[in-house]
Design an enzyme around this catalytic site. Sequence first.
Site, short mmCIF file in Angstrom:
data_model
loop_
_atom_site.label_atom_id
_atom_site.label_comp_id
_atom_site.label_asym_id
_atom_site.label_seq_id
_atom_site.Cartn_x
_atom_site.Cartn_y
_atom_site.Cartn_z
CB ALA A 32 -0.96 -0.01 1.18
CG HIS A 34 2.48 6.29 1.60
ND1 HIS A 34 3.63 6.82 2.13
CD2 HIS A 34 1.97 5.46 2.55
CE1 HIS A 34 3.81 6.36 3.35
NE2 HIS A 34 2.83 5.52 3.64
CG HIS A 37 6.10 3.01 1.49
ND1 HIS A 37 4.75 3.28 1.54
CD2 HIS A 37 6.37 2.23 2.56
CE1 HIS A 37 4.22 2.69 2.59
NE2 HIS A 37 5.18 2.04 3.24
CE LYS A 149 3.24 6.45 9.07
NZ LYS A 149 2.57 5.42 9.94
CD GLN A 153 8.30 -1.16 12.34
OE1 GLN A 153 7.23 -1.71 12.50
NE2 GLN A 153 8.67 -0.66 11.17
#
Length: 277
Positions: A32, A34, A37, A149, A153
């Site tokens: 997905a 955008h 990426h 973002k 992580q």
Amino acid sequence: MKSFKTKDSLKNYLQSLKKGNVKIGLVPTMGALHQGHVSLIEVSKKHCDITIATIFVNPTQFNNVDDLLKYPKPINQDQKILEAAGCDILFNPETREMYDDPEVWDYEVGELNTVLEGYFRPGHYKGVTQIVYKLFNLVKPDLAFFGQKDYQQFLVIKKMTEDFNLGIKLYACPIIRETDGLAMSSRNIRLSPTERIAALQISKSLYFTKKNYTVMPIADLKEKALKFYTNNSLLNLEYFEIVSNDGLKPLSNKKNAIALVACTVGNTRLIDNMMLD
């Protein structure tokens, strides 16, 4: 762009490349795609001879089955985006290819697993480290690129890389935002027009915090930031925290700070953050 769906086919191709002593960059994604990426692909291409993107919606990092089922999978569109960005290789395996045998993954990341995302999504980082370790072992990249973002992580993967002595250099690339400030996310497509407007409170609270960080006490700043989420039934705030950017710990002074937020808008959970100094 070359595409592979099996570990063996990718491994064999990479072995032939590595004989030429090329520098390999890895951009792990769940698809997905955008512009955020795409920015990772662009940074990788600046630093590496070969850029590999992976698209794999990893089931072990979802603690909500509904969330997994609803996760968008526009693979044809994603392939076009990667080709336009100049990506060299796509690895897009099926679930059974990455989890073909029963296995135990006992790695624990420590304190990062108990705060913020770790607290609200128990087991999430176990799944993240499990799949990233698999991808790192398969590709053996020189560098790997992640978006800021998902900052917690990034810290988790950084610690795992150090703990296993993998020798991979990690980059946290800047958040890419829409013109109105909303952080780009694969989940944004699930927002209704009304929810999309409500979601702007997330970035507004972060910009407010950054603007006033040097002139207001932390407690007052946080109190005012929380008001961005009141009186709107579409917003369900999970956390808004101002902590150190090196370990997400309480601040001892105002240096090296980051504000992080998680908020469900309608039925869509969004996260965002901003460096404050």
